[in-house]
Scaffold this motif. Sequence first.
Motif, PDB file in Angstrom:
ATOM      1  N   GLY A  29      -6.756  35.457  17.496  1.00 24.58           N
ATOM      2  CA  GLY A  29      -8.168  35.557  17.125  1.00 24.58           C
ATOM      3  C   GLY A  29      -8.862  34.229  16.908  1.00 24.58           C
ATOM      4  N   GLU A  30      -8.588  33.240  17.780  1.00 32.56           N
ATOM      5  CA  GLU A  30      -9.227  31.935  17.567  1.00 32.56           C
ATOM      6  C   GLU A  30     -10.748  32.052  17.534  1.00 32.56           C
ATOM      7  OE1 GLU A  30      -9.307  27.411  19.445  1.00 32.56           O
ATOM      8  OE2 GLU A  30      -8.217  29.015  20.489  1.00 32.56           O
ATOM      9  N   GLU A  31     -11.301  32.878  18.444  1.00 35.71           N
ATOM     10  CA  GLU A  31     -12.760  33.000  18.515  1.00 35.71           C
ATOM     11  C   GLU A  31     -13.328  33.743  17.309  1.00 35.71           C
ATOM     12  OE1 GLU A  31     -11.129  36.809  20.007  1.00 35.71           O
ATOM     13  OE2 GLU A  31     -10.587  34.682  20.181  1.00 35.71           O
ATOM     14  N   LEU A  32     -12.461  34.429  16.536  1.00 33.43           N
ATOM     15  CA  LEU A  32     -12.930  35.197  15.378  1.00 33.43           C
ATOM     16  C   LEU A  32     -12.881  34.393  14.078  1.00 33.43           C
ATOM     17  CD1 LEU A  32     -11.250  38.667  16.039  1.00 33.43           C
ATOM     18  CD2 LEU A  32     -13.643  38.027  16.396  1.00 33.43           C
ATOM     19  N   ARG A  33     -12.371  33.184  14.153  1.00 35.30           N
ATOM     20  CA  ARG A  33     -12.207  32.431  12.905  1.00 35.30           C
ATOM     21  C   ARG A  33     -13.526  32.190  12.174  1.00 35.30           C
ATOM     22  NH1 ARG A  33      -8.321  27.405  13.032  1.00 35.30           N
ATOM     23  NH2 ARG A  33      -9.738  26.702  14.672  1.00 35.30           N
ATOM     24  N   PRO A  34     -14.607  31.803  12.837  1.00 34.45           N
ATOM     25  CA  PRO A  34     -15.875  31.648  12.094  1.00 34.45           C
ATOM     26  C   PRO A  34     -16.328  32.947  11.423  1.00 34.45           C
ATOM     27  CG  PRO A  34     -15.998  30.561  14.224  1.00 34.45           C
ATOM     28  CD  PRO A  34     -14.742  31.368  14.241  1.00 34.45           C
ATOM     29  N   TRP A  35     -16.166  34.075  12.120  1.00 34.45           N
ATOM     30  CA  TRP A  35     -16.539  35.366  11.546  1.00 34.45           C
ATOM     31  C   TRP A  35     -15.683  35.668  10.319  1.00 34.45           C
ATOM     32  CZ3 TRP A  35     -13.691  39.877  10.858  1.00 34.45           C
ATOM     33  CH2 TRP A  35     -14.417  41.014  10.484  1.00 34.45           C
ATOM     34  N   MET A  36     -14.373  35.415  10.416  1.00 30.57           N
ATOM     35  CA  MET A  36     -13.479  35.678   9.291  1.00 30.57           C
ATOM     36  C   MET A  36     -13.847  34.817   8.080  1.00 30.57           C
ATOM     37  SD  MET A  36     -11.107  38.022   9.774  1.00 30.57           S
ATOM     38  CE  MET A  36      -9.789  37.570   8.658  1.00 30.57           C
ATOM     39  N   THR A  37     -14.101  33.534   8.315  1.00 29.78           N
ATOM     40  CA  THR A  37     -14.493  32.656   7.211  1.00 29.78           C
ATOM     41  C   THR A  37     -15.756  33.178   6.540  1.00 29.78           C
ATOM     42  OG1 THR A  37     -13.516  30.724   8.316  1.00 29.78           O
ATOM     43  CG2 THR A  37     -15.111  30.294   6.569  1.00 29.78           C
ATOM     44  N   ASP A  38     -16.723  33.587   7.349  1.00 26.73           N
ATOM     45  CA  ASP A  38     -17.974  34.121   6.794  1.00 26.73           C
ATOM     46  C   ASP A  38     -17.735  35.411   6.007  1.00 26.73           C
ATOM     47  OD1 ASP A  38     -19.442  32.059   7.858  1.00 26.73           O
ATOM     48  OD2 ASP A  38     -20.130  33.187   9.622  1.00 26.73           O
ATOM     49  N   ARG A  39     -16.859  36.277   6.518  1.00 27.73           N
ATOM     50  CA  ARG A  39     -16.598  37.545   5.825  1.00 27.73           C
ATOM     51  C   ARG A  39     -15.904  37.301   4.489  1.00 27.73           C
ATOM     52  NH1 ARG A  39     -18.940  40.628   4.939  1.00 27.73           N
ATOM     53  NH2 ARG A  39     -17.478  42.376   4.651  1.00 27.73           N
ATOM     54  N   PHE A  40     -14.922  36.414   4.476  1.00 26.61           N
ATOM     55  CA  PHE A  40     -14.265  36.101   3.207  1.00 26.61           C
ATOM     56  C   PHE A  40     -15.273  35.539   2.210  1.00 26.61           C
ATOM     57  CE2 PHE A  40     -10.058  35.731   5.532  1.00 26.61           C
ATOM     58  CZ  PHE A  40      -9.458  36.777   4.843  1.00 26.61           C
ATOM     59  N   ARG A  41     -16.095  34.625   2.660  1.00 24.32           N
ATOM     60  CA  ARG A  41     -17.096  34.021   1.775  1.00 24.32           C
ATOM     61  C   ARG A  41     -18.055  35.083   1.239  1.00 24.32           C
ATOM     62  NH1 ARG A  41     -19.468  31.033   5.287  1.00 24.32           N
ATOM     63  NH2 ARG A  41     -18.136  29.184   5.046  1.00 24.32           N
ATOM     64  N   ALA A  42     -18.514  35.955   2.126  1.00 22.70           N
ATOM     65  CA  ALA A  42     -19.477  36.986   1.726  1.00 22.70           C
ATOM     66  C   ALA A  42     -18.860  37.973   0.730  1.00 22.70           C
ATOM     67  CB  ALA A  42     -19.976  37.733   2.960  1.00 22.70           C
ATOM     68  N   GLU A  43     -17.634  38.391   0.972  1.00 24.68           N
ATOM     69  CA  GLU A  43     -16.993  39.363   0.081  1.00 24.68           C
ATOM     70  C   GLU A  43     -16.619  38.740  -1.262  1.00 24.68           C
ATOM     71  OE1 GLU A  43     -16.398  42.841   0.281  1.00 24.68           O
ATOM     72  OE2 GLU A  43     -18.067  42.362   1.622  1.00 24.68           O
ATOM     73  N   LEU A  44     -16.165  37.510  -1.253  1.00 30.28           N
ATOM     74  CA  LEU A  44     -15.888  36.820  -2.519  1.00 30.28           C
ATOM     75  C   LEU A  44     -17.162  36.713  -3.351  1.00 30.28           C
ATOM     76  CD1 LEU A  44     -13.563  33.999  -1.148  1.00 30.28           C
ATOM     77  CD2 LEU A  44     -12.890  35.703  -2.859  1.00 30.28           C
ATOM     78  N   THR A  45     -18.249  36.404  -2.692  1.00 28.17           N
ATOM     79  CA  THR A  45     -19.533  36.276  -3.391  1.00 28.17           C
ATOM     80  C   THR A  45     -20.021  37.638  -3.890  1.00 28.17           C
ATOM     81  OG1 THR A  45     -20.129  34.361  -2.028  1.00 28.17           O
ATOM     82  CG2 THR A  45     -21.924  35.516  -3.164  1.00 28.17           C
ATOM     83  N   ARG A  46     -19.958  38.641  -3.019  1.00 30.68           N
ATOM     84  CA  ARG A  46     -20.457  39.976  -3.373  1.00 30.68           C
ATOM     85  C   ARG A  46     -19.719  40.562  -4.560  1.00 30.68           C
ATOM     86  NH1 ARG A  46     -19.133  45.194  -2.693  1.00 30.68           N
ATOM     87  NH2 ARG A  46     -17.219  44.671  -1.552  1.00 30.68           N
ATOM     88  N   THR A  47     -18.417  40.335  -4.622  1.00 34.73           N
ATOM     89  CA  THR A  47     -17.609  40.941  -5.683  1.00 34.73           C
ATOM     90  C   THR A  47     -17.510  40.064  -6.931  1.00 34.73           C
ATOM     91  OG1 THR A  47     -15.587  40.023  -4.667  1.00 34.73           O
ATOM     92  CG2 THR A  47     -16.242  42.273  -4.039  1.00 34.73           C
ATOM     93  N   GLY A  48     -18.187  38.911  -6.920  1.00 40.39           N
ATOM     94  CA  GLY A  48     -18.217  38.065  -8.109  1.00 40.39           C
ATOM     95  C   GLY A  48     -16.915  37.342  -8.407  1.00 40.39           C
ATOM     96  N   ARG A  49     -16.091  37.137  -7.406  1.00 46.10           N
ATOM     97  CA  ARG A  49     -14.837  36.428  -7.617  1.00 46.10           C
ATOM     98  C   ARG A  49     -15.083  34.918  -7.616  1.00 46.10           C
ATOM     99  NH1 ARG A  49     -13.116  41.374  -5.451  1.00 46.10           N
ATOM    100  NH2 ARG A  49     -11.013  42.004  -6.162  1.00 46.10           N
ATOM    101  N   ARG A  50     -14.357  34.234  -8.477  1.00 43.65           N
ATOM    102  CA  ARG A  50     -14.506  32.782  -8.577  1.00 43.65           C
ATOM    103  C   ARG A  50     -13.765  32.129  -7.422  1.00 43.65           C
ATOM    104  NH1 ARG A  50     -13.216  29.106 -13.949  1.00 43.65           N
ATOM    105  NH2 ARG A  50     -13.617  27.059 -13.004  1.00 43.65           N
ATOM    106  N   PHE A  51     -14.469  31.330  -6.626  1.00 44.23           N
ATOM    107  CA  PHE A  51     -13.812  30.688  -5.489  1.00 44.23           C
ATOM    108  C   PHE A  51     -14.462  29.351  -5.177  1.00 44.23           C
ATOM    109  CE2 PHE A  51     -17.438  32.533  -3.354  1.00 44.23           C
ATOM    110  CZ  PHE A  51     -17.650  31.763  -2.212  1.00 44.23           C
ATOM    111  N   ILE A  52     -13.682  28.538  -4.474  1.00 43.19           N
ATOM    112  CA  ILE A  52     -14.218  27.320  -3.886  1.00 43.19           C
ATOM    113  C   ILE A  52     -13.737  27.258  -2.440  1.00 43.19           C
ATOM    114  CG2 ILE A  52     -14.207  26.058  -6.075  1.00 43.19           C
ATOM    115  CD1 ILE A  52     -11.767  24.473  -4.918  1.00 43.19           C
TER     116      ILE A  52
END
Length: 359
Positions: free
Chosen positions: A301-324
């Motif tokens: 899934g090399e071409e999916l890596r930007p989408w995956m990064t965005d999804r992780f970021r969005a879900e971490l933010t949506r659920t209020g999890r502390r992340f950097i």
Amino acid sequence: MKRHGHGLVLGKFYPPHAGHHHLVRTARDRCERLTVLVCAASVESVPLADRVAWMREAHPDVRVVGAVDDIHMDLADAAVWDAHMEVFTAAVPERVDAVFTSESYGEELARRFGAESVLVDPGRTLFPVSGTAVRADPARCWDYLEPPVRSALARRVVVLGAESTGTTTLARALADHYRGRGGAWAQTRYVAEYGREFSETKLAALRAGWPGAQWEDVTFTTDDFPLIAETQNAREEAAARVGSPVLFCDTDSFATTVWHERYIGGRNPLVEKTADRVTHHLWLLTDHEGVAFEDDGLRDGEELRPWMTDRFRAELTRTGRRFIEVTGSRSERLDTAVAAVDEILAAGWNFTAPLPEKR
């Protein structure tokens, strides 16, 4: 040595430590049967149910009961004593023959139960630890804590990200870094990604009947993902029980919710529920930028890596999890991660103070 019929050990166990366990084991060995009464105040930050469960696990051969006791202690006030005794005798109504304590109030407590007072290591010479010391600095007292308490107190750090973005490398490097600090930190554990092991098993099973099978021939179902999430949680729990004050996880059950989107599409409520059962303290999101994609036979899934990064970021933010997010070279990512973990550890455990006592 004199044996007693029914013995009683009473305390807050906030949280339980080696001194408490020595007291209970000593009492158990001197009594035909033993009751441990766990008393918790509503203002305290460790629930009564947790303390009872921890004590039952550590002492399966004694009876452990719990009671809420929201009365402050004043050893010189008879009315306060009376109020406490109402709580104690409601929880333990049967006759008590001996009260085992390591405290100066043991004599009066035993007298009020009509029992014999047995003092056990009042100078704390065998186990120089106290609940106050544990609450002030759990890491310093780590060797005095039993596995379930370690699991509850361990700071859990998750490294997650798209395929081939260095999550495993960073998680292992962090565990090595903290093990290098020695002492209790030498026990720092790393929890591998079970989803990868599951994938390897699927591919191997496919090749058993079709030797030429490749990763792209493997198929997943939505029912695979709750199993992956549950197993990830179980392995993490096992590591936290024997590890140090910090635990590093290469993905977690929360990450599995996004991997379900990646392979199946949509969400699986069972995975979501599993992900919400475990308390983590920090997520480190590995950026795909600047990291070469390596096809190790289980990636496509090399071409999916930007989408995956965005999804992780969005879900971490949506659920209020502390992340950097960690970016840059391998060493830069490690430095950023260590600084973030150190900040979590420096913040402490924030136990609420117990009710005041006058002695």
